[in-house]
Design a protein around this motif. Structure first.
Motif, PDB file in Angstrom:
ATOM      1  N   ILE A 257       0.840  -1.201   0.000  1.00 56.71           N
ATOM      2  CA  ILE A 257       0.000   0.000   0.000  1.00 56.71           C
ATOM      3  C   ILE A 257       0.877   1.253   0.000  1.00 56.71           C
ATOM      4  N   LEU A 258       1.973   1.209   0.741  1.00 55.02           N
ATOM      5  CA  LEU A 258       2.880   2.354   0.771  1.00 55.02           C
ATOM      6  C   LEU A 258       3.496   2.604  -0.602  1.00 55.02           C
ATOM      7  N   SER A 259       3.954   1.549  -1.267  1.00 53.86           N
ATOM      8  CA  SER A 259       4.533   1.712  -2.605  1.00 53.86           C
ATOM      9  C   SER A 259       3.501   2.227  -3.598  1.00 53.86           C
ATOM     10  N   GLU A 260       2.284   1.743  -3.484  1.00 51.90           N
ATOM     11  CA  GLU A 260       1.226   2.198  -4.396  1.00 51.90           C
ATOM     12  C   GLU A 260       0.909   3.673  -4.180  1.00 51.90           C
ATOM     13  N   GLU A 261       0.871   4.090  -2.917  1.00 53.60           N
ATOM     14  CA  GLU A 261       0.536   5.484  -2.622  1.00 53.60           C
ATOM     15  C   GLU A 261       1.623   6.437  -3.119  1.00 53.60           C
ATOM     16  N   CYS A 262       2.847   5.927  -3.283  1.00 57.67           N
ATOM     17  CA  CYS A 262       3.942   6.765  -3.762  1.00 57.67           C
ATOM     18  C   CYS A 262       3.789   7.138  -5.239  1.00 57.67           C
ATOM     19  N   VAL A 263       2.975   6.395  -5.989  1.00 64.65           N
ATOM     20  CA  VAL A 263       2.865   6.637  -7.430  1.00 64.65           C
ATOM     21  C   VAL A 263       1.486   7.140  -7.859  1.00 64.65           C
ATOM     22  N   VAL A 264       0.490   7.031  -6.984  1.00 66.52           N
ATOM     23  CA  VAL A 264      -0.834   7.505  -7.379  1.00 66.52           C
ATOM     24  C   VAL A 264      -0.835   9.025  -7.410  1.00 66.52           C
ATOM     25  N   SER A 359      12.572  -1.728 -15.400  1.00 67.88           N
ATOM     26  CA  SER A 359      11.131  -1.856 -15.368  1.00 67.88           C
ATOM     27  C   SER A 359      10.509  -0.513 -15.008  1.00 67.88           C
ATOM     28  N   ALA A 360       9.337  -0.236 -15.540  1.00 67.19           N
ATOM     29  CA  ALA A 360       8.659   1.022 -15.256  1.00 67.19           C
ATOM     30  C   ALA A 360       7.950   0.996 -13.912  1.00 67.19           C
ATOM     31  N   LYS A 361       7.837  -0.152 -13.283  1.00 66.22           N
ATOM     32  CA  LYS A 361       7.145  -0.268 -12.012  1.00 66.22           C
ATOM     33  C   LYS A 361       7.941   0.420 -10.922  1.00 66.22           C
ATOM     34  N   PHE A 362       7.252   1.231 -10.096  1.00 68.61           N
ATOM     35  CA  PHE A 362       7.929   1.916  -9.006  1.00 68.61           C
ATOM     36  C   PHE A 362       8.390   0.911  -7.948  1.00 68.61           C
ATOM     37  N   VAL A 363       9.611   1.097  -7.513  1.00 65.88           N
ATOM     38  CA  VAL A 363      10.161   0.279  -6.433  1.00 65.88           C
ATOM     39  C   VAL A 363      10.719   1.228  -5.391  1.00 65.88           C
ATOM     40  N   GLY A 364      10.116   1.221  -4.205  1.00 63.12           N
ATOM     41  CA  GLY A 364      10.550   2.121  -3.148  1.00 63.12           C
ATOM     42  C   GLY A 364      11.686   1.542  -2.335  1.00 63.12           C
ATOM     43  N   LEU A 365      12.235   2.368  -1.451  1.00 61.60           N
ATOM     44  CA  LEU A 365      13.335   1.922  -0.607  1.00 61.60           C
ATOM     45  C   LEU A 365      12.918   0.761   0.280  1.00 61.60           C
ATOM     46  N   ILE A 366      11.685   0.776   0.756  1.00 63.69           N
ATOM     47  CA  ILE A 366      11.237  -0.299   1.631  1.00 63.69           C
ATOM     48  C   ILE A 366      11.120  -1.619   0.865  1.00 63.69           C
ATOM     49  N   ASP A 367      10.832  -1.537  -0.443  1.00 63.67           N
ATOM     50  CA  ASP A 367      10.788  -2.756  -1.265  1.00 63.67           C
ATOM     51  C   ASP A 367      12.192  -3.339  -1.421  1.00 63.67           C
TER      52      ASP A 367
END
Length: 556
Positions: A257-264, A359-367
């Motif tokens: 959810i955190l990673s998703e919220e970073c890109v919405v 890849s175009a998918k966002f990857v955050g530091l927590i990932d």
């Protein structure tokens, strides 16, 4: 294997504070690197220890760079809204010299960001706050990449010494050595008055490693049952699997959810908190945080207890603040060592920090942290693990001061008590047949110990009053229920104690007779000596009498 790297140094490293390195603090590590054979091989792979010290010094100087608002004329020309403060220009030039890049290029990369569109590249001026974030990101990247390189090089040196296949560090893609001894130092759960993004990372790592601890301890017991053919279907244990699933489940977990919220579009910390509570607020693991608004944080019922987290700035912290201009600048450094550190995805080791993926998918530091942690756990699962639990005796750091409540709390929160409870639900004591028979044959009649093997064990336990429900007979071992071994040991000690009394009686009687004989012999010797003395006296008196009589006769 290496754990995820420790947090990077804070800003203003060389000017004071807890991160300060005092002059004269390096000679001993330098001496150790030059004197230890493995470390020397590692240093040689790193182009010598000077390359390491240059990077460390660069981190310190980068952290000392400060920024000021640009003048009106510069802003009017569309230049950066921030510039390096004159007072810290010496730090900028020192950092640039150590990294072997141009000072002007380094300043530009810190105060401007290039945005790539489909047709052009647009430069955006950064504010002082944004420039400071870019500075901290560069210091963190240098520190982290150097850390991972040291781990990789150490593993390479160790593998070359033992003639084994080299493996990558945590986050590396290569297979680990087939034979190695690893030491993993784990910090405990963190719970402060205010907890944030960093505490979640640390506590998530502890949850994963706690799951490994519980699984390992329980698996050891279950493997022993399986090898001996013991039915253990009714034995169970409590783990933290539901909590870990709540945190890292794909799409619905807190981290996802955190990673998703970073890109919405228009994603926010408040929106992230609301989505987390909507998804998990009724499960009992994630709960409302008392004393703050419903959008400002939440509590998580960890294995060790409830921890409250404030979610302010979580999205910013999860996004990678290291801009592409700084990465490219480092890749074009004249220092080969710095250049190789920043090579574009040279290995999946950088996936631990997550810089850029094709890849175009966002990857955050927590990932990236989770990827590195999962690889570490995978490595640990493939090894023979031994756990050492360190317990702090008191909160005042005083010697010889043991506070029961402090130590008891740590035993519960570290899972030691739960692990012991899990193992003692079944048959915690396992003894080979021969050991049980030889050790406890004294506590039962001899007729019960005529048999050997499983039949002899069954006969002995039955004669000792142990019910069939309190033990299980395996292929080579007997499994005793809780308290059975203590009961047998107590009976053995009582038997030995009774025999000891008889032995003591015999020894005392022997000693008494020996002392009596000595006394009698002494008395006899004394009487004999007395008699001999009296006889000698009488003989002397008789001789004297005869001499007198002879003298008198001669005189007459």
């Amino acid at each position: 294997p290496a754990a995820p790297p420790p947090p990077p140094p804070a800003a203003s490293h060389a000017s004071g504070g807890e991160g300060t390195r005092k002059r004269g603090s390096f000679p001993r590590p330098v001496h150790r690197i030059r004197s230890a054979s493995i470390a020397t091989a590692a240093a040689a792979s790193l182009d010598g220890p000077d390359a390491v010290w240059r990077c460390v010094a660069a981190v310190l100087h980068v952290g000392n760079i400060s920024f000021a608002d640009a003048d009106e004329q510069s802003r009017g020309r569309g230049e950066a809204a921030a510039r390096v403060a004159p007072a810290s220009r010496a730090s900028l030039e020192a950092a640039a010299a150590l990294l072997e890049v141009g000072p002007a290029e380094l300043e530009t990369a810190l105060v401007k960001v290039s945005l790539h569109t489909a047709s052009e590249v647009v430069e955006m001026a950064s504010s002082c706050e944004q420039a400071a974030e870019a500075r901290d990101a560069l210091a963190q990247a240098l520190y982290e990449l150097l850390f991972m390189r040291l781990v990789d090089t150490t593993n390479l040196a160790l593998a070359s010494v033992v003639g084994d296949a080299v493996g990558g560090a945590a986050g590396g893609g290569a297979a680990p050595p087939s034979s190695f001894v690893g030491l993993l130092d784990i910090f405990g759960m963190e719970t402060f008055e205010r907890n944030g993004y960093e505490q979640l990372l640390i506590n998530f790592a502890n949850e994963k490693l706690q799951a490994l601890f519980t699984k390992t301890v329980f698996a050891e017991t279950m493997r022993a049952y399986s090898e001996e053919g013991i039915d253990a279907a009714d034995i169970s244990y409590t783990d933290n699997g539901a909590l870990i699933q709540t945190l890292e489940a794909p799409n619905t977990g807190l981290l996802a959810i955190l990673s998703e919220e970073c890109v919405v579009p228009k994603g926010s910390d408040e929106g992230f908190t609301e989505k987390v509570m909507a998804q998990h607020g009724k499960g009992g693991i994630i709960v409302r945080m008392k004393g703050v608004g419903p959008k400002d944080g939440f509590g998580i019922n960890h294995f060790a207890g409830l921890v409250n987290y404030g979610t302010r700035a979580w999205l910013d912290k999860n996004k990678d603040p290291l801009n592409g201009d700084l990465v490219v600048l480092m890749q074009f450094s004249d220092d080969d060592f710095v250049k190789t550190l920043f090579e574009e995805k040279q290995s999946t080791a950088m996936a631990g920090s997550v810089r850029r993926f094709k890849s175009a998918k966002f990857v955050g530091l927590i990932d990236g942290f989770r990827t590195s942690l999962n690889q570490l756990v995978k490595t640990l699962e493939g090894t023979k693990t031994h756990f050492i639990r360190c317990v702090k005796p008191n909160m005042d750091k005083k010697p010889d001061n043991f506070v029961f409540d402090v130590m008891q709390r740590q035993l519960y929160t570290s899972g030691v008590v739960q692990a012991v409870q899990a193992t003692r639900k079944g048959f915690p004591d396992h003894l080979p047949f021969a050991e049980l028979l030889s050790r406890f044959e004294l506590v039962v009649p001899k007729s019960a110990t005529n048999k050997k093997g499983a039949d002899g064990v069954r006969a002995l336990l039955s004669s000792a009053g142990v019910s069939d429900k309190e033990f299980r007979i395996g292929k080579t071992k007997v499994f005793l229920g809780v308290g059975v071994l203590d009961q047998l040991e107590q009976r053995r000690m009582e038997y030995i104690a009774s025999k000891v009394l008889s032995m003591q009686m015999l020894v005392r009687a022997y000693n008494a007779r020996k002392r009596l004989k000595l006394l009698r012999d002494e008395k006899a010797r004394a009487a004999k000596a007395k008699a001999e003395a009296e006889a000698a006296a009488r003989a002397a008196e008789e001789a004297a009498r005869k001499e007198r009589e002879a003298a008198e006769a001669a005189a007459a």
